[in-house]
Motif scaffolding. Structure first.
Motif, PDB file in Angstrom:
ATOM      1  N   THR A  29       0.826  -1.212   0.000  1.00 44.21           N
ATOM      2  CA  THR A  29       0.000   0.000   0.000  1.00 44.21           C
ATOM      3  C   THR A  29       0.859   1.260   0.000  1.00 44.21           C
ATOM      4  OG1 THR A  29      -0.138   0.141   2.430  1.00 44.21           O
ATOM      5  CG2 THR A  29      -1.795  -1.219   1.299  1.00 44.21           C
ATOM      6  N   SER A  31       1.837   2.739   2.649  1.00 43.83           N
ATOM      7  CA  SER A  31       1.454   3.516   3.823  1.00 43.83           C
ATOM      8  C   SER A  31       2.029   2.888   5.084  1.00 43.83           C
ATOM      9  CB  SER A  31      -0.073   3.579   3.924  1.00 43.83           C
ATOM     10  OG  SER A  31      -0.494   4.215   5.117  1.00 43.83           O
ATOM     11  N   TYR A  86      -7.022   4.438   8.996  1.00 45.13           N
ATOM     12  CA  TYR A  86      -7.840   3.436   8.322  1.00 45.13           C
ATOM     13  C   TYR A  86      -7.842   2.175   9.177  1.00 45.13           C
ATOM     14  CZ  TYR A  86      -7.505   6.456   4.231  1.00 45.13           C
ATOM     15  OH  TYR A  86      -7.578   7.521   3.370  1.00 45.13           O
ATOM     16  N   TYR A 105      -7.756  -0.398   0.023  1.00 46.43           N
ATOM     17  CA  TYR A 105      -7.153   0.887   0.391  1.00 46.43           C
ATOM     18  C   TYR A 105      -7.301   1.897  -0.751  1.00 46.43           C
ATOM     19  CZ  TYR A 105      -3.572   4.205   1.986  1.00 46.43           C
ATOM     20  OH  TYR A 105      -2.880   5.334   2.381  1.00 46.43           O
ATOM     21  N   GLN A 106      -7.062   1.463  -1.977  1.00 45.00           N
ATOM     22  CA  GLN A 106      -7.208   2.350  -3.131  1.00 45.00           C
ATOM     23  C   GLN A 106      -8.655   2.803  -3.302  1.00 45.00           C
ATOM     24  OE1 GLN A 106      -5.597   0.358  -6.562  1.00 45.00           O
ATOM     25  NE2 GLN A 106      -3.467   0.501  -5.851  1.00 45.00           N
ATOM     26  N   GLN A 109      -9.126   5.462  -0.821  1.00 49.52           N
ATOM     27  CA  GLN A 109      -8.332   6.631  -1.176  1.00 49.52           C
ATOM     28  C   GLN A 109      -9.002   7.466  -2.260  1.00 49.52           C
ATOM     29  OE1 GLN A 109      -4.543   7.602  -0.359  1.00 49.52           O
ATOM     30  NE2 GLN A 109      -5.817   7.135   1.411  1.00 49.52           N
ATOM     31  N   SER A 110      -9.849   6.851  -3.072  1.00 50.67           N
ATOM     32  CA  SER A 110     -10.537   7.589  -4.120  1.00 50.67           C
ATOM     33  C   SER A 110     -11.492   8.627  -3.550  1.00 50.67           C
ATOM     34  CB  SER A 110     -11.314   6.617  -5.015  1.00 50.67           C
ATOM     35  OG  SER A 110     -12.412   6.040  -4.311  1.00 50.67           O
ATOM     36  N   ASN A 159     -12.530   4.073   6.664  1.00 52.07           N
ATOM     37  CA  ASN A 159     -11.740   5.249   7.010  1.00 52.07           C
ATOM     38  C   ASN A 159     -11.977   5.639   8.465  1.00 52.07           C
ATOM     39  OD1 ASN A 159     -14.212   6.627   7.035  1.00 52.07           O
ATOM     40  ND2 ASN A 159     -13.912   7.492   4.997  1.00 52.07           N
TER      41      ASN A 159
END
Length: 310
Positions: A29, A31, A86, A105-106, A109-110, A159
């Motif tokens: 990720t 992160s 998260y 995760y993506q 993130q959007s 989130n």
């Protein structure tokens, strides 16, 4: 930072592979992350193995509960201790694939979604359990007044806003998939094949699953009490019609001989009353549990290793 909460109960044979796959997925990720393992009263060497991994990786943290409090309580402990932006909830049997975490995760993130839940296509390990699970989810989706809860379990990512909302719910009888849907927020799903366990047996016995199903239904549905009301009203109507039939039979000389019909009626209505008492008892017990205000879990020790700068 991503916080991953994983309950552990007698999973020593899987811990090495679980840590390896989860760390690899989280590193993908890009992160920072923390792995929060919650040892839920394991009787094998799960705790020792977790501590060994924690010594070599500061990102691993171990919450050791004072005894076995149950699957949902262990998740709750991890949620309370999380520090990330998260939150990932994942079982410790590798049937929830860590490789999906980067994709989840993506999706978060959007900015289009707050919660991503895993949608389970099938469980290859136990066909009879598949049928029972399917029946439960079908029933729960119909009676809980919650939408899109079929084939969705604990595996999810959310989130901080959604995680804080979930953390704010303090009820003692917990069914996290239901609570996660209760908080609302923008939710989507990601499909995956729930494969057979590679090592060991499931730690959720049939009785544990039945108990969890009862907790889910009684916590999110008024159907059991409504069923009692409907059956009670139906019983009154049947008794009234039976009374009319008996009086008419007396006057017409058609009164049946013997007591079989009477005993059958007594047994039937007696069973209905016991069923009603059982349903009411389930609700009373849950009310009693809430008023006791006992903690959902107790932590014996928390192992966290600070990062050492080289």
């Amino acid at each position: 930072m991503i916080s991953v909460v994983i309950p552990i109960y007698n999973e020593e044979s899987l811990i090495g592979e679980l840590v390896s796959q989860t760390v690899s997925a989280l590193e993908a990720t890009g992160s920072d992350f923390e792995l929060l393992f919650v040892n839920d009263g394991s009787k094998d060497n799960s705790m020792g193995m977790l501590l060994n991994h924690q010594k070599s990786d500061h990102r691993i943290k171990v919450i050791n509960l004072s005894r076995n409090f149950g699957h949902q309580a262990a998740y709750t402990a991890g949620i309370d201790y999380m520090q990330g932006d998260y939150l990932v909830l994942m079982d410790g049997d590798l049937q929830d694939p860590p490789r999906l975490i980067p994709e989840m995760y993506q999706m978060l993130q959007s900015g289009e979604f707050d919660v991503v839940s895993g949608y389970r296509k099938a469980n290859a390990s136990n066909k009879s359990r598949n049928v029972a699970t399917w029946l439960f989810h079908r029933l729960f989706s119909k009676v809980s007044e919650l939408e899109d809860v079929e084939h969705i379990g604990n595996f999810s990512m959310m989130n901080k806003a959604a995680a804080d909302a979930l953390k704010s719910l303090k009820e003692k009888t917990r069914y996290l998939p239901g609570l996660r849907h209760f908080i609302g927020f923008r939710t989507t799903t990601i499909s995956y094949q729930r494969d057979q366990r590679e090592v060991g047996d499931s730690k959720m016995s049939t009785w544990n699953l039945i108990s969890l199903a009862f907790d889910a239904i009684f916590s999110f549905s008024k159907l059991p009490v409504r069923f009692c009301l409907i059956m009670g009203m139906l019983g009154i109507v049947v008794s009234f019609l039976a009374g009319i039939y008996i009086l008419a039979s007396k006057f017409l000389g058609l009164s049946p001989l013997g007591w079989s019909s009477t005993l059958t009626s007594i047994f039937f209505f007696g069973s209905i009353q016991l069923l009603f008492l059982g349903v009411l008892g389930e609700y009373v017990f849950r009310i009693y549990r809430e008023t006791q205000n006992r903690p959902i879990y107790l932590v014996r020790e928390f192992h966290s290793k600070a990062k050492v700068d080289k």
